[in-house]
Motif scaffolding. Structure first.
Motif, mmCIF file in Angstrom:
data_model
loop_
_atom_site.group_PDB
_atom_site.id
_atom_site.type_symbol
_atom_site.label_atom_id
_atom_site.label_comp_id
_atom_site.label_asym_id
_atom_site.label_seq_id
_atom_site.Cartn_x
_atom_site.Cartn_y
_atom_site.Cartn_z
ATOM 1 N N GLU A 1 -1.932 4.135 -15.005
ATOM 2 C CA GLU A 1 -1.951 2.756 -15.494
ATOM 3 C C GLU A 1 -1.233 2.653 -16.840
ATOM 4 O OE1 GLU A 1 -5.327 0.277 -15.210
ATOM 5 O OE2 GLU A 1 -6.198 1.330 -13.492
ATOM 6 N N GLY A 2 -0.361 1.660 -16.935
ATOM 7 C CA GLY A 2 0.400 1.475 -18.163
ATOM 8 C C GLY A 2 1.788 2.066 -18.118
ATOM 9 N N ASP A 3 2.057 2.961 -17.155
ATOM 10 C CA ASP A 3 3.419 3.464 -16.997
ATOM 11 C C ASP A 3 4.317 2.329 -16.476
ATOM 12 O OD1 ASP A 3 2.962 6.024 -17.881
ATOM 13 O OD2 ASP A 3 2.541 6.836 -15.896
ATOM 14 N N VAL A 4 5.618 2.441 -16.760
ATOM 15 C CA VAL A 4 6.565 1.379 -16.416
ATOM 16 C C VAL A 4 7.652 1.932 -15.498
ATOM 17 C CG1 VAL A 4 8.235 -0.304 -17.318
ATOM 18 C CG2 VAL A 4 6.138 0.204 -18.611
ATOM 19 N N VAL A 5 8.015 1.137 -14.485
ATOM 20 C CA VAL A 5 9.117 1.463 -13.576
ATOM 21 C C VAL A 5 10.087 0.281 -13.581
ATOM 22 C CG1 VAL A 5 9.794 1.920 -11.192
ATOM 23 C CG2 VAL A 5 7.696 2.941 -12.112
ATOM 24 N N ALA A 6 11.358 0.546 -13.864
ATOM 25 C CA ALA A 6 12.374 -0.511 -13.894
ATOM 26 C C ALA A 6 12.871 -0.795 -12.479
ATOM 27 C CB ALA A 6 13.538 -0.096 -14.789
ATOM 28 N N LEU A 7 13.046 -2.089 -12.163
ATOM 29 C CA LEU A 7 13.550 -2.517 -10.860
ATOM 30 C C LEU A 7 14.895 -3.203 -11.050
ATOM 31 C CD1 LEU A 7 10.314 -4.080 -9.274
ATOM 32 C CD2 LEU A 7 11.075 -1.686 -9.224
ATOM 33 N N HIS B 1 0.830 -1.205 0.000
ATOM 34 C CA HIS B 1 0.000 0.000 0.000
ATOM 35 C C HIS B 1 0.865 1.255 0.000
ATOM 36 C CE1 HIS B 1 -3.563 -2.368 1.967
ATOM 37 N NE2 HIS B 1 -3.492 -2.554 0.661
ATOM 38 N N ALA B 2 1.940 1.233 0.785
ATOM 39 C CA ALA B 2 2.840 2.390 0.824
ATOM 40 C C ALA B 2 3.440 2.650 -0.561
ATOM 41 C CB ALA B 2 3.949 2.161 1.853
ATOM 42 N N VAL B 3 3.816 1.579 -1.246
ATOM 43 C CA VAL B 3 4.359 1.720 -2.601
ATOM 44 C C VAL B 3 3.300 2.278 -3.536
ATOM 45 C CG1 VAL B 3 5.245 0.440 -4.596
ATOM 46 C CG2 VAL B 3 6.093 -0.097 -2.299
ATOM 47 N N ALA B 4 2.069 1.786 -3.416
ATOM 48 C CA ALA B 4 0.986 2.248 -4.288
ATOM 49 C C ALA B 4 0.743 3.751 -4.107
ATOM 50 C CB ALA B 4 -0.288 1.457 -4.001
ATOM 51 N N HIS B 5 0.714 4.220 -2.852
ATOM 52 C CA HIS B 5 0.524 5.659 -2.592
ATOM 53 C C HIS B 5 1.690 6.470 -3.163
ATOM 54 C CE1 HIS B 5 -3.087 5.723 -0.082
ATOM 55 N NE2 HIS B 5 -2.653 4.626 0.514
ATOM 56 N N TRP B 6 2.910 5.971 -2.984
ATOM 57 C CA TRP B 6 4.089 6.651 -3.539
ATOM 58 C C TRP B 6 3.998 6.761 -5.054
ATOM 59 C CZ3 TRP B 6 7.724 3.374 -6.248
ATOM 60 C CH2 TRP B 6 8.807 4.069 -6.802
ATOM 61 N N ALA B 7 3.564 5.688 -5.711
ATOM 62 C CA ALA B 7 3.440 5.701 -7.164
ATOM 63 C C ALA B 7 2.416 6.739 -7.617
ATOM 64 C CB ALA B 7 3.050 4.313 -7.680
ATOM 65 N N ARG B 8 1.305 6.811 -6.908
ATOM 66 C CA ARG B 8 0.281 7.817 -7.253
ATOM 67 C C ARG B 8 0.817 9.228 -7.034
ATOM 68 N NH1 ARG B 8 -3.776 7.162 -10.348
ATOM 69 N NH2 ARG B 8 -5.142 8.505 -9.105
ATOM 70 N N ASP B 9 1.594 9.422 -5.964
ATOM 71 C CA ASP B 9 2.176 10.738 -5.693
ATOM 72 C C ASP B 9 3.139 11.171 -6.795
ATOM 73 O OD1 ASP B 9 0.750 10.864 -3.353
ATOM 74 O OD2 ASP B 9 2.409 10.242 -2.061
ATOM 75 N N GLN B 10 3.750 10.188 -7.493
ATOM 76 C CA GLN B 10 4.668 10.512 -8.580
ATOM 77 C C GLN B 10 3.929 10.932 -9.847
ATOM 78 O OE1 GLN B 10 8.002 10.653 -7.989
ATOM 79 N NE2 GLN B 10 7.368 10.124 -5.898
ATOM 80 N N GLY B 11 2.614 10.760 -9.858
ATOM 81 C CA GLY B 11 1.830 11.116 -11.038
ATOM 82 C C GLY B 11 1.779 10.024 -12.085
ATOM 83 N N TRP B 12 2.210 8.820 -11.717
ATOM 84 C CA TRP B 12 2.188 7.716 -12.682
ATOM 85 C C TRP B 12 0.773 7.180 -12.814
ATOM 86 C CZ3 TRP B 12 6.726 5.352 -9.522
ATOM 87 C CH2 TRP B 12 7.892 6.074 -9.797
#
Length: 502
Positions: free
Chosen positions: A60-66, A47-58
Motif C-alpha cells: 500500500e502506498g507504492d505507485v505504478v505509472a500508466l 482481480h487479476a491485476v490485484a494478484h499480479w501487483a501482490r506478486d510483484q511485492g508492491w
C-alpha cells in the motif's frame, strides 16, 4: 459522503456493490473493436491485476505509472491496483522527452505500464528513469520492433496466468486515503501530480450522476482521455459507482461522433467545451438533434471550488448559493490584471467581485470536510503555491484556481539573420504535446525586463498578434499547412473572424 466516511468505504468496495447488482450487464464497451466487458468481466480482470501487483511485492502506498491510450484495460489496471492499495499515476500519453520523464519521476513510481503504441516515447526517456524501474508492456509487439534500450515484460502474458478470484488481502485504506494521481495539463509549467483520494473520486462521480439526472440504464459516450479526471472519474465513475454502461473511444473524432452514438444507442454524451465547438461545425448537429438538456460544470481534479450550471442558463459561469454561502464557501475575488495577484482591502482580506466583474475563483479549505479539503500534489512546493491565506477572514486558507488557458505565443530575442522555423517546429513537436506548442512566434531584438530582470509580459499580452501594433516579425502556426507563416493583415483578419482556426 458522510455515510461512506462512517463506513470507511473505498472505491473498490463500492464497485463490488455495483457488480453484485448487475453482474452480467455491459459495463465498458470499447468502440474501436466493439469489445464488451460485463461488470463481472471487469471485476475479474481487476482481480487479476490485484494478484499480479501482490506478486510483484508492491505494498500500500507504492505507485505504478500508466502510459496508455484510452482502453478498458486502463480501468482494470488502476482499479485492480487500488484493490491492494497500490496507487496509479496517470501519465498523459501526449507527453514526450523531458515532460514525460518529469511526470514519471515526480510520482515516485516503482514500475511503469505502457501500451505498445507508446514504445518510441518510452525509449526516449528510458535512460532518465530510476535504475530499478520495472517496465511492463500491454499489447502485442514483435521482438524486432522493441528498441534495444527497453526491457519490458509482457503484462498480457502475466495477467493471463493470474487468478481472477478476489485477492485474500484486507485493504487498510479508508475513504480519505489516496487512490491515484492525475496530472495538471502543464500549460503554465511542468505538469503537477494532483492527489485524488477515494472520497474525491466518489464526490466528483456522484456529483455528475445526481446533478445531471443520470440513470443506471443510461449509456454514456466518452471520447475524453482516461488520463484526465473528466474521462476516468466523471465518465467511468458512472459505471463503477452507479452501474451505467460507458462506451470508450480511443480518441475524439468529430466526423464519427454521432455515428458512434447511434451505433451504441448512447443516451448521454460527455464533452469538454472545445469538443462542442467542433461538433457545432458538423452540419448534422444542428439539423438532426434536439438536445433536451445540457449540464455544465467547472472544476479541476484537485480543486475544492467547483461551479455548476444545471438550469440551462446561457452564458452562466456557474452557481453559488446566496442562502447558504457557508455550506460551500467559494468566491470570485479581484486580482491584478497583469500578475493575477490577489488584491487586498485595508484589513488585508481579499476583495469580492461585484456581479458581472471577472475575477479569480477561490475555495475555503477545511481539511475535515470532504467537500472543502484540498489534498494538493505529490510535490509539497506545488501544493503551497496554490494556497492563499487570509482570504475570507483572517487566519483562514483557500485554494486558488488559476487563470484560463489561451493560445500561446513565444517571444524570442533574435538579433537578426535567418531563423529556421521548420527546424524550430520539429524540435517543439518532439519535446511538447500539441496543446503546449506556441501557436504564435514573435521575434524581437531583445526581451523587456524589469529592474530585477524579470520578463515583462504585460505589453506583449496587450499587443497580442496584431501586425500593425509592432515592427517585430510575428508568425502563426498553420496546422493545415504544417508550419509557421508570417502574420499579415489579411491573415490577422481571417484568424479574428474565425476563417482560420487555431
Amino acid at each position: 459522503m458522510y455515510r461512506n466516511v462512517r463506513n470507511k468505504s473505498t472505491i473498490p468496495a463500492l464497485f463490488a456493490q455495483t457488480v453484485a447488482l448487475n453482474p452480467d450487464k455491459p459495463a465498458l464497451i470499447y468502440e474501436a473493436t466493439g469489445e464488451v466487458w460485463s461488470f463481472r468481466d471487469l471485476q475479474q480482470r481487476c482481480h487479476a491485476v490485484a494478484h499480479w501487483a501482490r506478486d510483484q511485492g508492491w505494498t500500500e502506498g507504492d505507485v505504478v505509472a500508466l502510459l496508455l491510450e484510452s482502453h478498458p484495460v486502463v480501468v482494470a489496471l488502476w482499479l485492480g491496483l487500488a484493490m491492494v492499495g497500490v496507487e496509479a499515476a496517470f501519465i498523459n500519453h501526449n507527453l514526450r522527452q523531458h515532460s514525460l520523464s518529469h511526470c514519471v519521476s515526480v510520482s515516485g513510481a516503482r514500475a511503469m505500464v505502457f501500451g505498445t503504441e507508446m514504445t518510441e516515447a518510452v525509449s526516449e526517456v528510458t535512460d532518465s528513469l530510476r535504475p530499478d524501474m520495472v517496465l511492463f508492456r500491454v499489447g502485442e509487439q514483435k521482438d524486432e520492433e522493441t528498441p534495444s534500450n527497453i526491457r519490458a515484460q509482457s503484462l498480457d502474458t502475466l495477467l493471463s496466468r493470474s487468478p481472477t478470484h478476489p485477492p485474500s488481502y484486507k485493504l487498510r485504506k479508508e475513504f480519505h486515503d489516496r487512490l491515484f494521481y492525475i496530472y495538471t495539463s502543464g500549460t503554465t509549467g511542468m505538469p503537477k501530480a494532483a492527489i485524488v483520494v477515494h472520497s474525491r473520486y466518489f464526490r466528483i462521480a456522484a456529483f455528475g450522476f445526481h446533478s445531471f439526472g443520470l440513470r443506471p440504464e443510461d449509456v454514456i459516450y466518452t471520447c475524453l482521455p482516461l488520463y484526465h479526471s473528466a474521462g476516468t472519474i466523471m465518465g467511468v465513475g458512472q459505471c463503477l459507482l452507479f452501474g451505467v454502461t460507458v462506451v470508450i473511444r480511443r480518441k475524439f473524432s468529430a466526423s464519427r461522433f454521432w455515428d458512434d452514438c447511434v451505433k451504441h444507442s448512447c443516451t448521454v454524451i460527455q464533452y469538454i467545451g472545445e469538443i462542442c465547438r467542433y461538433l457545432l461545425a458538423q452540419p448534422e448537429f444542428v439539423q438532426r438533434f434536439r438536445i433536451q438538456r445540457v449540464g455544465e460544470f467547472y472544476g479541476a481534479t484537485e480543486c475544492n471550488c467547483s461551479l455548476i450550471n444545471i438550469d440551462g442558463k446561457v452564458g452562466s459561469c456557474g452557481f453559488n448559493s446566496r442562502i447558504l454561502p457557508s455550506f460551500y464557501p467559494i468566491r470570485l475575488v479581484r486580482v491584478q490584471r497583469d500578475s493575477n495577484a490577489l488584491l487586498r482591502d485595508s484589513q488585508g482580506l481579499c476583495i469580492p467581485c461585484q456581479p458581472g466583474e471577472p475575477g479569480m475563483l477561490v475555495g475555503r479549505i477545511n481539511d475535515v470536510d470532504p467537500l472543502r479539503r484540498f489534498d494538493g500534489y505529490a510535490d509539497r512546493d506545488s501544493t503551497s503555491q496554490k494556497i492563499a491565506h487570509n482570504v475570507f477572514r483572517m487566519g483562514d486558507s483557500a485554494y486558488v484556481s488559476g487563470v484560463e488557458g489561451k493560445a500561446g505565443m513565444a517571444a524570442i530575442a533574435h538579433a537578426g539573420g535567418q531563423i529556421d522555423l521548420d527546424a524550430f517546429l520539429s524540435a517543439v513537436q518532439k519535446a511538447l504535446p500539441s496543446y503546449a506548442r506556441p501557436v504564435f512566434l514573435r521575434l524581437m531584438p531583445s526581451v523587456d525586463t524589469t529592474g530585477t530582470f524579470k520578463i515583462q509580459k504585460t505589453r506583449l499580452q496587450n499587443e497580442g498578434f496584431k501586425p500593425q501594433d509592432t515592427s517585430d516579425k510575428i508568425y502563426f502556426l498553420n496546422s493545415g499547412a504544417g508550419g509557421y507563416e508570417a502574420v499579415t493583415d489579411e491573415l490577422f483578419r481571417a484568424i479574428v473572424e474565425g476563417e482560420v482556426s487555431l
